[in-house]
Design a protein around this motif. Sequence first.
Motif, short mmCIF file in Angstrom:
data_model
loop_
_atom_site.label_atom_id
_atom_site.label_comp_id
_atom_site.label_asym_id
_atom_site.label_seq_id
_atom_site.Cartn_x
_atom_site.Cartn_y
_atom_site.Cartn_z
N GLY A 282 0.89 -1.27 0.03
CA GLY A 282 0.20 -0.05 0.11
C GLY A 282 0.86 1.24 0.18
N GLY A 283 2.15 1.21 0.73
CA GLY A 283 2.79 2.63 0.80
C GLY A 283 3.48 2.57 -0.42
N ILE A 284 3.89 1.65 -1.28
CA ILE A 284 4.43 1.63 -2.74
C ILE A 284 3.29 2.46 -3.60
CG2 ILE A 284 5.24 0.38 -4.60
CD1 ILE A 284 7.30 0.66 -2.41
N ILE A 285 2.22 1.66 -3.42
CA ILE A 285 1.12 2.39 -4.47
C ILE A 285 0.64 3.72 -4.01
CG2 ILE A 285 -1.53 2.07 -4.90
CD1 ILE A 285 -1.08 -1.01 -4.38
N GLU A 286 0.76 4.16 -3.02
CA GLU A 286 0.42 5.75 -2.52
C GLU A 286 1.53 6.60 -3.04
OE1 GLU A 286 -1.62 7.38 -0.44
OE2 GLU A 286 -3.01 5.72 0.46
N ALA A 287 2.86 6.23 -2.85
CA ALA A 287 3.91 6.95 -3.33
C ALA A 287 3.87 7.28 -4.80
CB ALA A 287 5.16 6.38 -2.61
N TRP A 288 3.61 5.84 -5.41
CA TRP A 288 3.49 5.94 -7.06
C TRP A 288 2.61 6.74 -7.47
CZ3 TRP A 288 0.36 4.46 -10.69
CH2 TRP A 288 1.02 4.33 -12.11
N GLY A 296 -2.40 10.52 -3.31
CA GLY A 296 -1.62 9.52 -2.73
C GLY A 296 -0.56 10.22 -1.73
N THR A 297 0.25 9.50 -0.86
CA THR A 297 0.99 10.12 -0.14
C THR A 297 2.56 10.32 -0.46
OG1 THR A 297 -0.30 9.22 1.77
CG2 THR A 297 1.88 9.81 2.50
N ALA A 298 3.15 11.01 -0.50
CA ALA A 298 4.55 11.24 -1.24
C ALA A 298 5.51 10.64 -0.31
CB ALA A 298 4.85 12.87 -1.29
N ALA A 299 6.47 10.39 -0.97
CA ALA A 299 7.62 9.63 -0.41
C ALA A 299 8.94 9.73 -1.00
CB ALA A 299 7.58 8.07 -0.30
N TRP A 301 11.52 8.27 -1.77
CA TRP A 301 12.06 7.11 -2.80
C TRP A 301 11.74 7.38 -4.09
CZ3 TRP A 301 9.36 4.22 -5.91
CH2 TRP A 301 7.91 3.80 -5.52
N THR A 302 10.38 8.22 -4.49
CA THR A 302 10.13 8.33 -5.89
C THR A 302 10.91 9.24 -6.64
OG1 THR A 302 8.45 10.09 -5.06
CG2 THR A 302 7.74 7.83 -4.85
N GLU A 303 12.15 9.68 -5.96
CA GLU A 303 12.77 10.36 -6.96
C GLU A 303 13.45 9.54 -7.91
OE1 GLU A 303 14.24 13.62 -7.19
OE2 GLU A 303 12.22 14.21 -6.05
N VAL A 304 13.70 8.09 -7.58
CA VAL A 304 14.20 7.33 -8.67
C VAL A 304 13.36 7.29 -10.00
CG1 VAL A 304 15.22 5.84 -6.88
CG2 VAL A 304 12.96 5.12 -7.97
N LEU A 305 12.10 7.66 -9.76
CA LEU A 305 11.27 7.60 -10.94
C LEU A 305 11.34 8.59 -12.02
CD1 LEU A 305 7.66 6.93 -9.09
CD2 LEU A 305 9.12 5.34 -10.31
N ARG A 306 12.09 9.80 -11.44
CA ARG A 306 12.26 11.09 -12.43
C ARG A 306 13.01 10.70 -13.47
NH1 ARG A 306 10.76 15.85 -10.63
NH2 ARG A 306 10.85 15.31 -8.58
N ASP A 307 12.76 11.08 -14.57
CA ASP A 307 13.42 10.93 -15.98
C ASP A 307 13.99 9.54 -16.07
OD1 ASP A 307 13.05 13.62 -16.37
OD2 ASP A 307 14.72 14.25 -14.98
N ALA A 308 13.31 8.56 -15.59
CA ALA A 308 13.82 6.97 -15.67
C ALA A 308 12.47 6.43 -16.39
CB ALA A 308 14.12 6.35 -14.61
N TRP A 322 12.83 -1.99 1.59
CA TRP A 322 12.65 -1.75 0.15
C TRP A 322 14.08 -1.27 -0.55
CZ3 TRP A 322 8.71 -4.07 -2.44
CH2 TRP A 322 7.53 -3.89 -1.86
N ARG A 323 14.43 -1.81 -1.52
CA ARG A 323 15.36 -1.33 -2.60
C ARG A 323 14.82 -0.80 -3.76
NH1 ARG A 323 17.42 -2.01 1.76
NH2 ARG A 323 18.88 -3.94 2.34
N HIS A 324 15.09 0.58 -4.14
CA HIS A 324 14.23 1.25 -5.24
C HIS A 324 15.54 1.54 -6.30
CE1 HIS A 324 10.90 1.75 -2.73
NE2 HIS A 324 11.50 2.36 -1.76
N GLU A 325 15.31 1.17 -7.50
CA GLU A 325 16.53 1.57 -8.40
C GLU A 325 16.09 1.69 -9.84
OE1 GLU A 325 19.14 -2.38 -8.12
OE2 GLU A 325 16.94 -3.04 -7.97
N ARG A 326 16.77 2.63 -10.37
CA ARG A 326 16.48 2.94 -11.92
C ARG A 326 17.10 1.88 -12.76
NH1 ARG A 326 17.87 9.49 -12.29
NH2 ARG A 326 16.22 10.15 -10.96
N THR A 327 16.42 0.81 -12.82
CA THR A 327 16.78 -0.33 -13.78
C THR A 327 15.50 -1.00 -14.01
OG1 THR A 327 18.05 -2.52 -13.87
CG2 THR A 327 17.15 -1.88 -11.82
N ALA A 328 15.49 -1.68 -15.23
CA ALA A 328 14.15 -2.47 -15.95
C ALA A 328 14.35 -3.87 -14.91
CB ALA A 328 14.38 -2.73 -17.18
#
Length: 329
Positions: A282-288, A296-299, A301-308, A322-328
């Motif tokens: 739920g926390g992942i969904i909220e932040a996404w 949703g609730t900002a977090a 870690w979502t900086e990894v989503l920027r321009d990726a 959680w481990r958050h990465e800019r990778t497929a």
Amino acid sequence: MTPMQPREHVCRMRDGTELRGQFWECAAPAGLVVIRTPYDARQHAATARSWSARGYHCLIQDVRGRYRSGGDWTAYQHEEDDGGQVLTQLGREHPGLPIVLFGASYAAHAALEAARGAAHVGSVTVAAVIVLVPALGLAETAWDSSGTPQIRHRIGWWHEHGRTRCAQNPLSAAELARRTAEADDAGVVDAAKNWGWTPHALAQWRRLWQAERIDLAARYDLGIPLLVISGDDDFFDNDARRLARTWTAASHFVTGPWGHRLAGDIADPELRSRFRAAGGLGGIIEAWLSAHDLSGTAAGWTEVLRDAPHTRSTLDPADGAWRHERTAP
């Protein structure tokens, strides 16, 4: 306090078929979540309430031919056309509300197909798609990534869900084993002739084993942000990764040490506790959602989503973080 109750909702298709669902309202909606399911809309009250608590109206609808919706049930047949028509009606009923499509397993397929249907109609814009442990298509459920037929699993699912308006009691372990052995011996299509299925059910069973895999990049070139939640032990994990990897817009892939029941598969109480402390799914969904300008609730870690274009969140079972990465995926 009286628990929140839904109101009945009806969508009439072009052919006159009425698709029925339950509509859960919130006081000041920031969006509308749509879930189309073959698993009985009335059984999804907890999911609907959680979306309402997040600030979304929520429609949970029985797909064509299942439970209270009209028409004939044919798995993986009508979800694009029906879904597009449903979203068109909802766009008229709730103008200006962002639409989020959500679904798990078969309902994930219904969500993706509704997005495709809406894109073809062009009368409503989908803001985001969230799919969990997606059962993407006939071939994707019939065969694993190595080409091995999933005979036992498919016999069980089609007996219980694939043939009739309402779910049937599951086969006993002994009967499932007997039918699997019969399919191994006589062939998966011919064996079913001895199981008491109708001609329509037999035709759909044959269609399952003749289906070809979906070209995901070509079919879902939709320009919509996608969140895919899978599991390391889910039998559809390879296709979930393929969906996220080939998505032509921004996609985020989430996984961890679970199977098709997601967090329900975490048996270790200590890991389950750490998972909840880390915010759970739920926390992942909220932040996404928040990162895509939805309620949703900002977090941080979502900086990894920027321009990726493709990103990933993985729950580490060693420490429950959680481990958050800019990778497929």
